[in-house]
Motif scaffolding. Structure first.
Motif, PDB file in Angstrom:
ATOM      1  N   ALA A  86      51.954  33.846  24.335  1.00  0.00           N
ATOM      2  CA  ALA A  86      52.245  35.204  24.799  1.00  0.00           C
ATOM      3  C   ALA A  86      52.249  35.269  26.326  1.00  0.00           C
ATOM      4  CB  ALA A  86      51.230  36.189  24.227  1.00  0.00           C
ATOM      5  N   ILE A  87      51.287  34.618  26.953  1.00  0.00           N
ATOM      6  CA  ILE A  87      51.223  34.616  28.421  1.00  0.00           C
ATOM      7  C   ILE A  87      52.487  34.004  29.009  1.00  0.00           C
ATOM      8  CG2 ILE A  87      50.051  33.580  30.410  1.00  0.00           C
ATOM      9  CD1 ILE A  87      47.408  33.933  28.835  1.00  0.00           C
TER      10      ILE A  87
ATOM     11  N   SER B  89      56.789  30.820  38.388  1.00  0.00           N
ATOM     12  CA  SER B  89      55.412  30.353  38.264  1.00  0.00           C
ATOM     13  C   SER B  89      54.491  31.569  38.098  1.00  0.00           C
ATOM     14  CB  SER B  89      54.989  29.545  39.494  1.00  0.00           C
ATOM     15  OG  SER B  89      54.992  30.367  40.634  1.00  0.00           O
ATOM     16  N   ILE B  90      53.306  31.307  37.563  1.00  0.00           N
ATOM     17  CA  ILE B  90      52.317  32.370  37.422  1.00  0.00           C
ATOM     18  C   ILE B  90      50.963  31.824  37.823  1.00  0.00           C
ATOM     19  CG2 ILE B  90      53.477  33.629  35.575  1.00  0.00           C
ATOM     20  CD1 ILE B  90      51.496  32.280  33.603  1.00  0.00           C
ATOM     21  N   ALA B  91      50.064  32.730  38.167  1.00  0.00           N
ATOM     22  CA  ALA B  91      48.679  32.356  38.410  1.00  0.00           C
ATOM     23  C   ALA B  91      47.968  32.394  37.071  1.00  0.00           C
ATOM     24  CB  ALA B  91      48.039  33.329  39.394  1.00  0.00           C
ATOM     25  N   PHE B  92      47.355  31.290  36.703  1.00  0.00           N
ATOM     26  CA  PHE B  92      46.602  31.234  35.447  1.00  0.00           C
ATOM     27  C   PHE B  92      45.132  31.219  35.825  1.00  0.00           C
ATOM     28  CE2 PHE B  92      44.680  29.554  31.686  1.00  0.00           C
ATOM     29  CZ  PHE B  92      45.451  30.061  30.657  1.00  0.00           C
ATOM     30  N   PHE B  93      44.471  32.334  35.605  1.00  0.00           N
ATOM     31  CA  PHE B  93      43.096  32.502  36.046  1.00  0.00           C
ATOM     32  C   PHE B  93      42.101  31.871  35.079  1.00  0.00           C
ATOM     33  CE2 PHE B  93      45.424  36.001  37.996  1.00  0.00           C
ATOM     34  CZ  PHE B  93      45.078  35.808  39.323  1.00  0.00           C
ATOM     35  N   TYR B  94      40.974  31.471  35.615  1.00  0.00           N
ATOM     36  CA  TYR B  94      39.910  30.897  34.804  1.00  0.00           C
ATOM     37  C   TYR B  94      39.486  31.867  33.707  1.00  0.00           C
ATOM     38  CZ  TYR B  94      35.533  28.743  33.425  1.00  0.00           C
ATOM     39  OH  TYR B  94      34.524  28.175  32.691  1.00  0.00           O
TER      40      TYR B  94
ATOM     41  N   PRO C   4      47.443  43.384  32.978  1.00  0.00           N
ATOM     42  CA  PRO C   4      47.556  43.885  34.364  1.00  0.00           C
ATOM     43  C   PRO C   4      47.703  42.774  35.404  1.00  0.00           C
ATOM     44  CG  PRO C   4      45.817  45.050  33.202  1.00  0.00           C
ATOM     45  CD  PRO C   4      46.241  43.902  32.314  1.00  0.00           C
ATOM     46  N   ASN C   5      46.984  41.660  35.216  1.00  0.00           N
ATOM     47  CA  ASN C   5      47.105  40.543  36.160  1.00  0.00           C
ATOM     48  C   ASN C   5      48.474  39.884  36.074  1.00  0.00           C
ATOM     49  OD1 ASN C   5      44.554  40.752  37.301  1.00  0.00           O
ATOM     50  ND2 ASN C   5      43.630  39.462  35.737  1.00  0.00           N
ATOM     51  N   LEU C   6      48.981  39.729  34.855  1.00  0.00           N
ATOM     52  CA  LEU C   6      50.309  39.139  34.695  1.00  0.00           C
ATOM     53  C   LEU C   6      51.367  40.020  35.345  1.00  0.00           C
ATOM     54  CD1 LEU C   6      50.254  37.895  30.991  1.00  0.00           C
ATOM     55  CD2 LEU C   6      50.081  36.521  33.066  1.00  0.00           C
ATOM     56  N   GLN C   7      51.270  41.323  35.107  1.00  0.00           N
ATOM     57  CA  GLN C   7      52.264  42.238  35.672  1.00  0.00           C
ATOM     58  C   GLN C   7      52.203  42.239  37.194  1.00  0.00           C
ATOM     59  OE1 GLN C   7      54.737  43.748  33.793  1.00  0.00           O
ATOM     60  NE2 GLN C   7      55.504  43.875  35.880  1.00  0.00           N
ATOM     61  N   LYS C   8      50.994  42.176  37.749  1.00  0.00           N
ATOM     62  CA  LYS C   8      50.839  42.124  39.203  1.00  0.00           C
ATOM     63  C   LYS C   8      51.469  40.849  39.762  1.00  0.00           C
ATOM     64  CE  LYS C   8      49.020  43.401  43.157  1.00  0.00           C
ATOM     65  NZ  LYS C   8      49.687  44.393  43.962  1.00  0.00           N
ATOM     66  N   SER C   9      51.284  39.718  39.082  1.00  0.00           N
ATOM     67  CA  SER C   9      51.896  38.469  39.526  1.00  0.00           C
ATOM     68  C   SER C   9      53.418  38.559  39.501  1.00  0.00           C
ATOM     69  CB  SER C   9      51.448  37.304  38.640  1.00  0.00           C
ATOM     70  OG  SER C   9      50.097  37.032  38.817  1.00  0.00           O
ATOM     71  N   ILE C  10      53.953  39.161  38.448  1.00  0.00           N
ATOM     72  CA  ILE C  10      55.406  39.325  38.329  1.00  0.00           C
ATOM     73  C   ILE C  10      55.915  40.259  39.423  1.00  0.00           C
ATOM     74  CG2 ILE C  10      57.235  40.275  36.869  1.00  0.00           C
ATOM     75  CD1 ILE C  10      55.535  39.246  34.450  1.00  0.00           C
TER      76      ILE C  10
END
Length: 83
Positions: free
Chosen positions: A29-30, A4-9, A57-63
């Motif tokens: 891509a996301i 799962s990932i956080a999908f930000f507004y 950067p946010n995607l990588q932090k979530s991963i």
């Protein structure tokens, strides 16, 4: 691979400024980066490169958080250790 990932507004907000074709590529891509580690090639579209550079950067932090959580997370504090 994360489950799962956080999908930000802010992702949605940025995507609303894209054309339909760009938005589809951006959303794909996301998800492909998050779930299959596929790095997108936006060399043909400067707008998507810009949007991606802000999201990455946010995607990588979530991963990274997901991977660290699989290791058990932060060790518990011992008795008497200050919080």
């Amino acid at each position: 691979m994360v489950r799962s990932i956080a999908f930000f507004y802010s992702y949605y907000e940025a995507a609303t400024m894209l054309s339909d074709a760009q938005r589809l590529r951006f959303y794909d891509a996301i998800t492909e980066y998050s779930f299959a580690a596929v790095v997108p090639d936006f060399s043909d579209d400067v707008t998507l490169r810009l949007a991606w550079s802000l999201v990455l950067p946010n995607l990588q932090k979530s991963i990274d958080n997901y991977e660290n959580g699989k290791k058990g997370g932060r060790p518990r504090k011992s008795q008497g250790e200050p919080e």
